[in-house]
Design an enzyme around this catalytic site. Sequence first.
Site, PDB file in Angstrom:
ATOM      1  N   LYS A  80     -34.985   7.090   9.441  1.00  0.00           N
ATOM      2  CA  LYS A  80     -35.710   7.708   8.491  1.00  0.00           C
ATOM      3  C   LYS A  80     -35.478   9.102   8.302  1.00  0.00           C
ATOM      4  O   LYS A  80     -35.118   9.459   8.895  1.00  0.00           O
ATOM      5  CB  LYS A  80     -36.967   7.306   9.425  1.00  0.00           C
ATOM      6  N   LYS A 139     -52.071   5.718  13.712  1.00  0.00           N
ATOM      7  CA  LYS A 139     -50.693   5.672  13.811  1.00  0.00           C
ATOM      8  C   LYS A 139     -49.857   6.117  13.411  1.00  0.00           C
ATOM      9  O   LYS A 139     -49.847   6.703  12.301  1.00  0.00           O
ATOM     10  CB  LYS A 139     -50.293   4.649  12.754  1.00  0.00           C
ATOM     11  N   LYS A 159     -32.585  -5.347  16.762  1.00  0.00           N
ATOM     12  CA  LYS A 159     -32.934  -5.476  17.752  1.00  0.00           C
ATOM     13  C   LYS A 159     -33.553  -6.613  18.507  1.00  0.00           C
ATOM     14  O   LYS A 159     -34.148  -7.040  17.227  1.00  0.00           O
ATOM     15  CB  LYS A 159     -33.222  -4.422  18.254  1.00  0.00           C
ATOM     16  N   GLU A 196     -49.205   3.684  17.399  1.00  0.00           N
ATOM     17  CA  GLU A 196     -49.571   1.944  17.170  1.00  0.00           C
ATOM     18  C   GLU A 196     -51.368   1.886  17.252  1.00  0.00           C
ATOM     19  O   GLU A 196     -51.484   2.144  18.380  1.00  0.00           O
ATOM     20  CB  GLU A 196     -49.005   1.508  17.174  1.00  0.00           C
ATOM     21  N   PHE A 203     -28.295 -22.910  12.209  1.00  0.00           N
ATOM     22  CA  PHE A 203     -27.276 -21.808  12.811  1.00  0.00           C
ATOM     23  C   PHE A 203     -26.440 -22.604  13.932  1.00  0.00           C
ATOM     24  O   PHE A 203     -25.363 -21.787  13.762  1.00  0.00           O
ATOM     25  CB  PHE A 203     -28.416 -20.651  14.317  1.00  0.00           C
ATOM     26  N   ASP A 251     -30.762   0.728  14.092  1.00  0.00           N
ATOM     27  CA  ASP A 251     -32.426   0.780  15.214  1.00  0.00           C
ATOM     28  C   ASP A 251     -32.530   1.605  13.514  1.00  0.00           C
ATOM     29  O   ASP A 251     -32.304   2.769  13.344  1.00  0.00           O
ATOM     30  CB  ASP A 251     -32.418   1.610  15.930  1.00  0.00           C
ATOM     31  N   HIS A 252     -33.816   1.086  12.835  1.00  0.00           N
ATOM     32  CA  HIS A 252     -34.567   1.561  11.815  1.00  0.00           C
ATOM     33  C   HIS A 252     -34.850   3.103  12.190  1.00  0.00           C
ATOM     34  O   HIS A 252     -35.174   3.545  11.257  1.00  0.00           O
ATOM     35  CB  HIS A 252     -35.575   0.688  11.123  1.00  0.00           C
ATOM     36  N   HIS A 255     -36.016   2.842  19.944  1.00  0.00           N
ATOM     37  CA  HIS A 255     -36.420   4.149  19.072  1.00  0.00           C
ATOM     38  C   HIS A 255     -36.344   5.494  19.573  1.00  0.00           C
ATOM     39  O   HIS A 255     -35.966   6.584  19.513  1.00  0.00           O
ATOM     40  CB  HIS A 255     -37.713   3.692  18.492  1.00  0.00           C
TER      41      HIS A 255
END
Length: 515
Positions: free
Chosen positions: A204, A369, A170, A238, A106, A199-200, A263
């Site tokens: 959704k 979860k 992130k 979780e 890198f 931000d996954h 999130h």
Amino acid sequence: MVSAAMSNPFREDLVSRSRAEACSVVIFGATGDLTHRKLVPALYNLAVDGELPPGVKIIGFARRDKSDAVFREGLAELNREVSRNGHDEAIWADFEQTVHYHQSEFTDLDGYKRLAERLDEIDRDRGGKGNRLFYIASAPEFFDEILENLKAAGLNQAADGCWARVIVEKPFGTDLPSAQHLNQVVNHTFEEKDTYRIDHYLGKETAQNIMVLRFANSIFEPLWNNQHIDQIQITCAEHLGMEGGRGGYYDKAGALRDMIQNHLLQLLSLVAMEPPTDLSADGVRDEKVKVLRSMRQWDTPELVNENVVRGQYAAGHVDGKSVVGYREEDRVDPESMTEAYVALRVMIDTWRWSGVPFYVRMGKRLPKKATEISIHFKSPPNVLFNAIPGAATGGNVLVIRIQPDEGISLRMVSKLPGASLRLEPVKMDFHYSTSFGKGSPEAYERLLLDAMAGDATLFARRDEVEEAWKFIDHIERAWHESSNAPEMAEYTAGSWGPKAADELLEKSGHTWRRL
């Protein structure tokens, strides 16, 4: 004859979406878990569904010495395990021809120059535009180096009529100063319009549906305020602990920085935002950042003690198995003061939300979860049914399930069948998978397509990230720099968290919704 477009009551610009364009997707950190379990399976599933633009090429950039064939086989092995659409060997055989590997450190500028030559060669062979999408999925300590070397090699600039964009994973900083520094580096190398902070959670399906639920349904929007809503809860539970060596990272981050800052505050801003002027990326993000700026700051240790709870799990049982406590986990400091659980009260000082508490919690080693948002409406006057035993059933609750079973449910009160008047809560339930006949796409699928299309709506803007860190930093300082720091609460693994978290709500006459 009236055309379909003329008869459609919606504006065309509100129902259409930008078209993803062919490009070269360069993934930095290509030998890592994120690439193998999320990014490449997402691109494969887009190809299966016919959504991936023809001509897309995927180049993995990493330090290990590998051939294209070895790299492809490793990707195929994980894709067989995790792909949403399963693994079709014939489709994969075509897909993997678009995948290449580029070995370089890198920190080695020469490696980026060789990458530039290789991308130019791919563009010539493909005969298409020189669009480039750089995805930084490496360890955070390499973010600066990668961005600076992309600029030094001229890869941050696109040819006429083409584009060069960067997706940054992130964590986007570990506090406000580090986030501001990273923002400076990013904006020194790419323009803000070409920067996508991912931000996954926002990819959704149910998170995307929050605005539709609110602003496209007249039964909800008039009630979406402090006159009708008593409280709002956002929960991310979780059941896992520190498996897979995650303790080394998590013990430096903690639940507040790892999940709340990005999130869950993003979900909160979608729930609390005002209607945007349009559905453009900045139209939506302008309203989200107003929410973050309106959050009351817990800027003293006393306010943090009153409004925030942190905790660690002790040994217990999850899914019928014995598990160790947080401080006994692999790679966790035996004297750690890092939280594996956090619960907080958020107050938004706006006209719409004045007086309505937003309760946010996230915890490891909880019973299941699940991530959900629950909107608790105020109870109606109980004058008609107060003589009926057990009639005080509470207010309506609208639940938005983010994962794992995406959907929406509404709790209401109904009369039980029979001659006597008996009231019971009932639930109207909507599931994406059953209502539309198919499961939702993975979050990374949508987000990668949006980046190829130049749509930044579901990505965080610079000011969003910094406003969220301002709120979080006050709490972190109270925990780690104050002589009056609150105690670390303890809860048994497999329970729903520490007693102090229940007491946080009890002060206002509320209780956590059981998932």
